[in-house]
Write a protein that holds these residues in place. Structure first.
Motif: not given
Lengths: 102, 288
Positions: A26-47
């Motif tokens: 039902l809701s978004h849960v904190h999964a962890g963290s990562l490094h990325a150069p920008d938000s677009t790459m951050a979403v892809r790295n998270a995937r």
């Protein structure tokens, strides 16, 4: 004082916090963290990093710098238990006999 | 059937192909096997190159991304080589570890050394556009095994293409240095683009019809293998636009002679195979 893995001035990939909503969740849960150069790459790295087993249907990434956290040292006062403040809790009502399943 | 926490999927695994071969339900004809072997070698060799990046990528996240792509490609290679082996009674491992350089049928782009990160991204960009068009068309092959392998691979190469495009843009539009390196990477890999779309000359005459590529999914079924001519036009339309969008210049260097499908390779492949095969050749016949 640097932390392990911190490359100091060479560090140009900011830290992002990742929140996932599982397919039945039902809701978004904190999964962890990562490094990325920008938000677009951050979403892809998270995937890549957090949805390898098909656990997510929605990803939020937030720059870690955008998050304001409560002060961990202020635990006592900040999260003081509401002990002794019964007036804040509806604990003194008696259930009406006519309402059996309350 | 091992239980996983994945939703049930009908995706074809190399193990399922091997089972079906063992039960004599799946046997590739010689020309189909040679075709599958070529595609399998493309994926295997590129997967090995990407594996060389592990622990060397610029960031941990990129290590994971390149590793993921390499694993996907290794999966395609395993299915394709397993299927190819059904024609000759050989396993995926026999084909990977006990063939010499001149028996490898991969096109020369895939064996090119990693170079710097931009070289790797350039190679991956060209490879991903090629794989993307190829597997999309191959899903309509009249050969059910090839069609099933392609159906699984399509989703994966879509992502590989996206990853390459994202990095092409960032390096091309990044700093002066990253721009310069990305251009050098494109220039270094460009000579091997021509060979990707050359007809499969190593296939025996007859027995193989071509699948006409229809970008809509309602194409008519024409045969087993993909017609590369339309893939070439799609590449010529997509890639120059991506390159110019990233502020870079489409290379004009001439194409190399090629010949990977006939076992003619650049000097990069021999040492790569030596490393890849050393253990299997030192202990032939062992199980692991």
């Amino acid at each position: 004082m640097t932390s392990p893995g911190d490359s100091g001035t060479r560090e140009i990939w900011p830290l992002w916090e990742v929140f996932l909503r599982p397919s039945r969740g039902l809701s978004h849960v904190h999964a962890g963290s990562l490094h990325a150069p920008d938000s677009t790459m951050a979403v892809r790295n998270a995937r890549d990093l957090y949805t390898r087993r098909g656990e997510g249907v929605s990803i939020w990434v937030v720059p870690a710098s955008a998050i304001t956290a409560s002060d961990p040292d202020a635990k006592g006062e900040f999260f003081e238990s509401p002990e002794g403040k019964e007036y804040r809790h509806a604990v003194y009502y008696t259930a009406s006999e006519a309402v059996p399943h309350l | 059937m091992p239980t996983t926490n994945r939703s049930a999927s009908t995706a074809l695994t190399p193990e399922a192909i091997a089972e079906s071969i063992a039960a004599d339900e799946t046997v590739a004809s010689e020309p189909v096997a040679l075709y599958a072997l070529g595609l399998g070698d493309d994926a295997l060799v590129l997967a090995h190159r990407l594996g060389e990046w592990i622990t060397h990528a610029p960031e941990l996240e990129e290590d994971v991304a390149l590793g993921n792509i390499g694993l996907d490609l290794l999966g395609h290679a395993r299915s394709l080589l397993t299927y190819a082996g059904s024609a000759w009674g050989t396993s995926e491992d026999d084909l990977a570890y006990f063939r010499g350089e001149s028996e490898f049928r991969n096109r020369q782009l895939f064996e090119q050394p990693n170079g710097d990160f931009a070289h790797t991204i350039a190679r991956q960009l060209f490879a991903s556009v090629y794989f993307d068009g190829l597997y999309r068309a191959l899903r309509r092959s009249t050969d059910p095994t090839l069609a099933a392998i392609a159906a699984k691979a399509t989703k994966e190469v879509d992502y590989h293409l996206d990853h390459s495009v994202q990095w092409l843009l960032r390096l091309g539009l990044g700093t002066e240095e990253s721009h310069r390196r990305m251009q050098r990477g494109l220039d270094a890999m460009w000579p091997f683009v021509g060979e990707l779309f050359r007809a499969e000359t190593g296939l025996p005459e007859g027995g193989v019809a071509h699948v006409p590529l229809d970008v809509t999914d309602g194409g008519t079924l024409g045969g087993v293998v993909v017609d590369l001519e339309p893939l070439r036009s799609a590449f010529d339309e997509i890639v120059p636009r991506l390159i110019t969008d990233a502020g870079l210049t489409v290379p004009t260097v001439p194409f190399a002679r090629g010949g990977g499908r006939e076992g003619r390779h650049t000097e990069a492949l021999g040492p790569m195979l030596a490393e890849m095969q050393v253990l299997a050749r030192a202990h032939p016949g062992v199980t692991w």
